[in-house]
Every structure is written in structure tokens, then in C-alpha cells.
Design a protein around this motif. Structure first.
Motif, PDB file in Angstrom:
ATOM      1  N   THR A  49     -18.515 -40.468 -38.522  1.00 26.20           N
ATOM      2  CA  THR A  49     -17.453 -40.102 -39.464  1.00 26.20           C
ATOM      3  C   THR A  49     -16.738 -41.344 -40.001  1.00 26.20           C
ATOM      4  O   THR A  49     -16.867 -42.443 -39.444  1.00 26.20           O
ATOM      5  N   HIS A  94     -20.654 -41.337 -42.905  1.00 27.76           N
ATOM      6  CA  HIS A  94     -19.889 -40.542 -43.861  1.00 27.76           C
ATOM      7  C   HIS A  94     -19.206 -41.513 -44.815  1.00 27.76           C
ATOM      8  O   HIS A  94     -18.760 -42.590 -44.403  1.00 27.76           O
ATOM      9  N   ILE A  96     -16.305 -41.562 -47.929  1.00 26.06           N
ATOM     10  CA  ILE A  96     -15.271 -40.708 -48.539  1.00 26.06           C
ATOM     11  C   ILE A  96     -14.701 -41.360 -49.808  1.00 26.06           C
ATOM     12  O   ILE A  96     -14.863 -42.560 -50.030  1.00 26.06           O
ATOM     13  N   VAL A 122     -21.674 -37.532 -48.312  1.00 26.80           N
ATOM     14  CA  VAL A 122     -20.676 -37.852 -49.328  1.00 26.80           C
ATOM     15  C   VAL A 122     -19.556 -36.814 -49.313  1.00 26.80           C
ATOM     16  O   VAL A 122     -19.807 -35.621 -49.452  1.00 26.80           O
ATOM     17  N   LEU A 123     -18.333 -37.280 -49.137  1.00 25.47           N
ATOM     18  CA  LEU A 123     -17.183 -36.382 -48.965  1.00 25.47           C
ATOM     19  C   LEU A 123     -15.986 -36.876 -49.759  1.00 25.47           C
ATOM     20  O   LEU A 123     -15.904 -38.062 -50.071  1.00 25.47           O
ATOM     21  N   ARG A 124     -15.077 -35.965 -50.017  1.00 28.00           N
ATOM     22  CA  ARG A 124     -13.842 -36.407 -50.654  1.00 28.00           C
ATOM     23  C   ARG A 124     -12.899 -37.054 -49.652  1.00 28.00           C
ATOM     24  O   ARG A 124     -12.243 -38.044 -49.933  1.00 28.00           O
ATOM     25  N   GLY A 125     -12.836 -36.471 -48.446  1.00 26.59           N
ATOM     26  CA  GLY A 125     -11.835 -36.901 -47.468  1.00 26.59           C
ATOM     27  C   GLY A 125     -10.586 -36.060 -47.630  1.00 26.59           C
ATOM     28  O   GLY A 125     -10.363 -35.432 -48.672  1.00 26.59           O
ATOM     29  N   ASP A 126      -9.803 -36.003 -46.576  1.00 26.79           N
ATOM     30  CA  ASP A 126      -8.566 -35.223 -46.622  1.00 26.79           C
ATOM     31  C   ASP A 126      -7.410 -36.079 -47.099  1.00 26.79           C
ATOM     32  O   ASP A 126      -7.533 -37.292 -47.224  1.00 26.79           O
ATOM     33  N   TYR A 143     -13.004 -36.362 -56.627  1.00 24.15           N
ATOM     34  CA  TYR A 143     -13.810 -35.334 -55.975  1.00 24.15           C
ATOM     35  C   TYR A 143     -15.115 -35.935 -55.444  1.00 24.15           C
ATOM     36  O   TYR A 143     -15.620 -36.925 -55.992  1.00 24.15           O
ATOM     37  N   GLY A 178     -20.200 -28.194 -46.855  1.00 24.55           N
ATOM     38  CA  GLY A 178     -20.062 -26.805 -47.319  1.00 24.55           C
ATOM     39  C   GLY A 178     -19.178 -26.042 -46.347  1.00 24.55           C
ATOM     40  O   GLY A 178     -19.097 -26.400 -45.164  1.00 24.55           O
ATOM     41  N   HIS A 183     -13.440 -23.737 -48.644  1.00 22.98           N
ATOM     42  CA  HIS A 183     -12.559 -24.907 -48.521  1.00 22.98           C
ATOM     43  C   HIS A 183     -11.131 -24.429 -48.759  1.00 22.98           C
ATOM     44  O   HIS A 183     -10.878 -23.621 -49.662  1.00 22.98           O
ATOM     45  N   PHE A 184     -10.208 -24.936 -47.979  1.00 25.69           N
ATOM     46  CA  PHE A 184      -8.847 -24.372 -47.986  1.00 25.69           C
ATOM     47  C   PHE A 184      -8.137 -24.501 -49.330  1.00 25.69           C
ATOM     48  O   PHE A 184      -7.232 -23.733 -49.632  1.00 25.69           O
ATOM     49  N   ASP A 192     -15.401 -22.184 -55.217  1.00 22.73           N
ATOM     50  CA  ASP A 192     -15.831 -23.234 -54.281  1.00 22.73           C
ATOM     51  C   ASP A 192     -17.350 -23.428 -54.379  1.00 22.73           C
ATOM     52  O   ASP A 192     -17.852 -24.554 -54.439  1.00 22.73           O
ATOM     53  N   LYS A 199     -22.680 -30.109 -57.052  1.00 22.62           N
ATOM     54  CA  LYS A 199     -23.082 -31.270 -56.224  1.00 22.62           C
ATOM     55  C   LYS A 199     -24.588 -31.247 -55.966  1.00 22.62           C
ATOM     56  O   LYS A 199     -25.232 -32.288 -55.945  1.00 22.62           O
ATOM     57  N   THR A 209     -22.380 -27.831 -42.786  1.00 24.30           N
ATOM     58  CA  THR A 209     -21.207 -26.945 -42.871  1.00 24.30           C
ATOM     59  C   THR A 209     -20.062 -27.405 -41.987  1.00 24.30           C
ATOM     60  O   THR A 209     -20.264 -28.097 -40.978  1.00 24.30           O
TER      61      THR A 209
HETATM   62  C1  LIG Z   1     -19.588 -31.801 -42.311  1.00 22.28           C
HETATM   63  C2  LIG Z   1     -18.244 -32.405 -42.644  1.00 22.28           C
HETATM   64  C3  LIG Z   1     -17.997 -33.750 -42.334  1.00 22.28           C
HETATM   65  C4  LIG Z   1     -16.768 -34.341 -42.673  1.00 22.28           C
HETATM   66  N1  LIG Z   1     -16.547 -35.666 -42.364  1.00 22.28           N
HETATM   67  C5  LIG Z   1     -15.400 -36.266 -42.749  1.00 22.28           C
HETATM   68  C6  LIG Z   1     -15.175 -37.651 -42.518  1.00 22.28           C
HETATM   69  O1  LIG Z   1     -16.007 -38.343 -41.933  1.00 22.28           O
HETATM   70  N2  LIG Z   1     -14.026 -38.211 -42.945  1.00 22.28           N
HETATM   71  C7  LIG Z   1     -13.068 -37.471 -43.613  1.00 22.28           C
HETATM   72  O2  LIG Z   1     -12.026 -38.020 -43.994  1.00 22.28           O
HETATM   73  N3  LIG Z   1     -13.244 -36.136 -43.842  1.00 22.28           N
HETATM   74  C8  LIG Z   1     -14.379 -35.519 -43.431  1.00 22.28           C
HETATM   75  N4  LIG Z   1     -14.571 -34.188 -43.669  1.00 22.28           N
HETATM   76  C9  LIG Z   1     -13.492 -33.413 -44.268  1.00 22.28           C
HETATM   77  C10 LIG Z   1     -13.577 -33.359 -45.811  1.00 22.28           C
HETATM   78  O3  LIG Z   1     -13.375 -34.656 -46.335  1.00 22.28           O
HETATM   79  C11 LIG Z   1     -12.509 -32.403 -46.287  1.00 22.28           C
HETATM   80  O4  LIG Z   1     -12.847 -31.085 -45.950  1.00 22.28           O
HETATM   81  C12 LIG Z   1     -12.069 -32.506 -47.737  1.00 22.28           C
HETATM   82  O5  LIG Z   1     -10.850 -31.768 -47.879  1.00 22.28           O
HETATM   83  C13 LIG Z   1     -13.051 -31.956 -48.757  1.00 22.28           C
HETATM   84  O6  LIG Z   1     -14.165 -32.714 -48.841  1.00 22.28           O
HETATM   85  P1  LIG Z   1     -15.398 -32.260 -49.807  1.00 22.28           P
HETATM   86  O7  LIG Z   1     -16.365 -33.348 -49.774  1.00 22.28           O
HETATM   87  O8  LIG Z   1     -15.826 -30.894 -49.474  1.00 22.28           O
HETATM   88  O9  LIG Z   1     -14.612 -32.281 -51.235  1.00 22.28           O
HETATM   89  P2  LIG Z   1     -14.943 -31.769 -52.692  1.00 22.28           P
HETATM   90  O10 LIG Z   1     -16.342 -31.347 -52.874  1.00 22.28           O
HETATM   91  O11 LIG Z   1     -14.412 -32.803 -53.610  1.00 22.28           O
HETATM   92  O12 LIG Z   1     -14.031 -30.455 -52.784  1.00 22.28           O
HETATM   93  C14 LIG Z   1     -12.647 -30.515 -52.488  1.00 22.28           C
HETATM   94  C15 LIG Z   1     -11.942 -29.321 -53.131  1.00 22.28           C
HETATM   95  O13 LIG Z   1     -11.951 -29.468 -54.555  1.00 22.28           O
HETATM   96  C16 LIG Z   1     -12.692 -28.429 -55.182  1.00 22.28           C
HETATM   97  N5  LIG Z   1     -13.528 -29.103 -56.183  1.00 22.28           N
HETATM   98  C17 LIG Z   1     -14.701 -29.753 -55.976  1.00 22.28           C
HETATM   99  N6  LIG Z   1     -15.130 -30.308 -57.135  1.00 22.28           N
HETATM  100  C18 LIG Z   1     -14.199 -30.019 -58.074  1.00 22.28           C
HETATM  101  C19 LIG Z   1     -14.049 -30.316 -59.465  1.00 22.28           C
HETATM  102  N7  LIG Z   1     -14.984 -31.009 -60.113  1.00 22.28           N
HETATM  103  N8  LIG Z   1     -12.942 -29.876 -60.114  1.00 22.28           N
HETATM  104  C20 LIG Z   1     -11.992 -29.154 -59.459  1.00 22.28           C
HETATM  105  N9  LIG Z   1     -12.079 -28.825 -58.154  1.00 22.28           N
HETATM  106  C21 LIG Z   1     -13.158 -29.254 -57.468  1.00 22.28           C
HETATM  107  C22 LIG Z   1     -13.492 -27.737 -54.075  1.00 22.28           C
HETATM  108  O14 LIG Z   1     -13.674 -26.351 -54.337  1.00 22.28           O
HETATM  109  C23 LIG Z   1     -12.597 -27.974 -52.861  1.00 22.28           C
HETATM  110  O15 LIG Z   1     -11.586 -27.006 -52.788  1.00 22.28           O
HETATM  111  C24 LIG Z   1     -15.766 -33.557 -43.321  1.00 22.28           C
HETATM  112  C25 LIG Z   1     -16.026 -32.204 -43.604  1.00 22.28           C
HETATM  113  C26 LIG Z   1     -17.238 -31.620 -43.270  1.00 22.28           C
HETATM  114  C27 LIG Z   1     -17.480 -30.173 -43.573  1.00 22.28           C
END
Ligand SMILES: Cc1cc2nc3c(=O)[nH]c(=O)nc-3n(C[C@H](O)[C@H](O)[C@H](O)COP(=O)(O)OP(=O)(O)OC[C@H]3O[C@@H](n4cnc5c(N)ncnc54)[C@H](O)[C@@H]3O)c2cc1C
Length: 317
Positions: A49, A94, A96, A122-126, A143, A178, A183-184, A192, A199, A209
Motif C-alpha cells: 500500500t 499502490h 495514489i 492505481v487509486l485516488r487515495g483518501d 480521480y 472496486g 464507494h462511499f 459508481d 477506468k 475489491t
Molecule cells: C483494493 C484497494 C486498495 C487500496 N489501497 C490504498 C492505498 O494503498 N493507499 C490509499 O491511500 N488508499 C487506498 N485505497 C483506498 C482508496 O484510495 C479510496 O477508497 C479512495 O477513496 C477512492 O479511490 P479510487 O481509486 O476508487 O477512486 P476513484 O476511482 O477516483 O473514485 C473516487 C470517487 O469518485 C467517483 N468518480 C470516479 N471517477 C469520477 C469522475 N471522472 N468524475 C466524477 N466522479 C468520479 C467514484 O464514483 C468514487 O465515488 C484502497 C482501496 C482499495 C479498494
């Protein structure tokens, strides 16, 4: 080797583990102690992570506050390289959006590529701890899909500096997150899913997931993904519940439900050692059912619970 190639070549469901970098000061031995007992199960790959910096306010001697940036768990890229070196196993760092400019991202991707790493999740991060909602770095991605497009560009030899032409691209296999329970931040599951589909269309090759404790949620998710035209492997993320406190912490942190049958059993437990037994049994049952259903990979969030995961996987394979 790429995750997607592991999946294509597999004759039976694969096992993968996810670990966190150690807290600063613990050293790489913390990772080895954690992974050594898990390597007998021959994981196809190990995810590491990424944890962004946090801002804290430190009190000065004059009573005023100083804003300090700290990173508690640095080293994702180096840990991946160390794991590959020690165990000869593939790793998935990972990556972010949070805390990265697009230039930082390009540099990080090149570092990973030079280390011989073929995969990124590839993730957005919190949101950062002091923020109420996710704020991208100025000049960074908002995103995950934007970050994904940058990786795809780099795979195609397209760098940020446009004058760089006819150069070697990277070769990353890209995974994305996924959410079987949504996603909250998403207003509803369909919205979602439409972003998830974007993607996939942009180049993601598999989905991992969020953890879930009710397999029905995963099976329903797979079904609606298929109905939405998502036809790539959807790897279930699995975690054992090991303390009573997690009954409230996990739903609050990860927006997941804990089935009544499981929570009732955990509430009857007198100690966390008892909870661990219930959590492990539940995880084993989940894993058995998922394996039987034909999932490509069982992905375990190990979160410091090596012995629990080891016991479950031993009984599974
Ligand atoms: C398997 C897994 C591993 C993880 N590992 C890490 C980690 O190592 N480090 C970390 O910090 N976090 C991690 N996370 C947490 C993750 O970063 C968060 O859940 C974050 O809030 C969303 O990331 P995402 O990549 O799903 O974001 P996104 O795909 O960007 O989605 C985020 C939100 O925006 C919405 N959205 C997506 N694209 C768009 C768009 N083009 N326009 C408008 N809305 C959009 C989606 O519906 C969603 O609600 C992990 C989560 C999972 C499931």
C-alpha cells in the motif's frame, strides 16, 4: 511478471497478499517477519500500500503551533524491490493521486520501471487526515482515471515533456479498485459503476475489491459489473475480523456491512482471542465459497495478522 499474465496462466485460483509499509523506525525486518511465514503458500504477487504524508500541528515552547509534515509509512517502492529481491515474487505497488503532482507521478513510475516492477494498482487515495474531503495536490490528479491515463501514456512512451519522442515506454499492468458495497462518495451504485467502467475502457486490466464480509455482496457486484459491460477479473479482497472493536471501526473506516450472523457471534466472545477464532472461521468459509465459484485470485489484506491468514490459507489449499 504482470498480474494479468499470472491470471491467464493459472490453472487454479491464485493467492495474493497485501501488506502495509512498516511504521517509520521499524525497519524492513518488520516486513520480512510478517511475510516469511506466508511465503510457503506461494503467493503469485504481493501488494504494498501507499500512505501519503499527514500534516500535524506541533506546539512550540512559546505556545504557538507549527505545521509539520510527517509520513508514517514511507518506502512503498523500495519495499516492493526488497520483497522481489528476497523472495523472487512479483509485487504490486499502490500508486495514489493524493500528494502527487503529475511530475512526481512520472518520476515514481520511472523509478518503479527501473526496479523491474511490472504492476501498479492505481487509486485516488483518501482525504488527508486533516481534510474533510479529498483535495488533489495542485498540479496533481483528482480521480484515479486521470492517474491511470498517465500510466497508459507512459506505457505508450508519452512523457510529460512532449519533445521526448521515440523513447521506450513502460510496461505496467494496471489494476483499479472496486466497491461491492459502493464507494462511499458515489451517489448510487450505477454511477459508481459507470466510473469504474471508464477506468476499464481506459486500460485497467483487473479490479481488486474493497473488503467485504458477505459473499453475496461480491457475487451481486460481479453480476452488475457484467451487466454493465465490465468483463475483466474482479479479485475479491478479504480480511479477517480479529477484535471486537473492528465491529464499529471497519464499517466506519471502509463503509462495509458486517453480517448479523457474524456480528452476533463476535458479540458473544469474551476476549479478542475468541474473536480471532470466529473471524478466521468466517474468512475460511468465505474463501472456500469464493474458490468454488471460480474466482481468479483470493487477495488477503494481511494487516499484521500473519498467523490468522496463514492458518486460513493452509486449510484452503
Ligand atoms: C483494493 C484497494 C486498495 C487500496 N489501497 C490504498 C492505498 O494503498 N493507499 C490509499 O491511500 N488508499 C487506498 N485505497 C483506498 C482508496 O484510495 C479510496 O477508497 C479512495 O477513496 C477512492 O479511490 P479510487 O481509486 O476508487 O477512486 P476513484 O476511482 O477516483 O473514485 C473516487 C470517487 O469518485 C467517483 N468518480 C470516479 N471517477 C469520477 C469522475 N471522472 N468524475 C466524477 N466522479 C468520479 C467514484 O464514483 C468514487 O465515488 C484502497 C482501496 C482499495 C479498494
Amino acid at each position: 511478471m504482470k498480474v494479468i499474465d499470472h491470471i491467464k496462466q493459472a490453472k487454479a485460483p491464485l493467492i495474493s497478499f497485501e501488506i502495509l509499509p512498516p511504521l517509520k523506525g521499524k525497519g524492513i525486518s518488520a516486513i520480512y517477519n510478517h511475510l516469511d511465514p506466508l511465503m510457503e503458500f506461494k503467493p503469485a504477487y504481493i501488494n504494498v500500500t501507499y500512505h501519503r504524508s499527514e500534516h500535524i500541528f506541533k506546539k512550540r515552547s512559546d505556545g504557538s503551533f507549527e505545521k509539520v509534515v510527517i509520513r508514517k509509512r514511507p518506502g512503498t517502492e523500495a519495499i516492493c524491490a526488497s520483497i522481489m529481491n528476497r523472495y523472487n515474487v512479483d509485487t504490486v505497488p499502490h500508486l495514489i493521486c493524493g500528494g502527487f503532482t503529475i511530475q512526481d507521478t512520472e518520476d515514481a513510475l520511472l523509478t518503479l520501471s527501473y526496479l523491474g516492477i511490472d504492476n501498479v494498482l492505481v487509486l485516488r487515495g483518501d482525504a488527508a487526515k486533516n481534510e474533510t474531503s479529498f483535495e488533489p495536490e495542485p498540479g496533481g490528479h483528482k480521480y484515479a482515471i486521470e492517474l491511470l491515463r498517465q500510466v497508459v501514456n507512459l506505457n505508450n512512451g508519452i512523457f510529460l515533456e512532449e519533445e521526448l519522442k521515440s523513447v521506450n515506454g513502460t510496461k505496467f499492468s494496471i489494476g483499479v479498485a472496486g466497491y461491492p458495497e459502493k464507494h462511499f462518495e458515489a451517489p448510487n451504485m450505477q454511477t459508481d459503476l459507470s466510473y469504474l467502467k471508464d477506468k476499464i475502457d481506459a486500460g485497467a486490466e483487473y479490479i481488486v475489491t474493497q473488503m467485504f464480509f458477505d459473499n453475496k455482496k461480491y457475487f451481486d457486484f460481479v453480476k452488475i459489473c457484467k451487466e454493465s459491460g465490465i468483463n475483466i477479473p474482479i479479485i475479491p479482497g478479504l480480511k479477517p475480523i480479529t477484535t471486537k472493536k473492528q465491529l464499529s471501526v471497519l464499517p466506519r473506516t471502509f463503509y462495509v456491512d458486517i453480517p448479523t450472523e457474524l456480528s452476533n457471534e463476535i458479540l458473544k466472545c469474551k476476549t479478542d482471542a475468541d474473536v480471532e477464532i470466529i473471524g478466521a472461521e468466517w474468512l475460511l468459509e468465505q474463501s472456500r465459497e469464493l474458490k468454488k465459484s471460480g474466482v481468479e485470485v483470493l487477495h488477503y489484506y494481511t494487516l499484521g495478522k500473519t498467523h490468522v491468514i496463514a492458518n486460513v490459507v493452509k486449510q484452503l489449499i
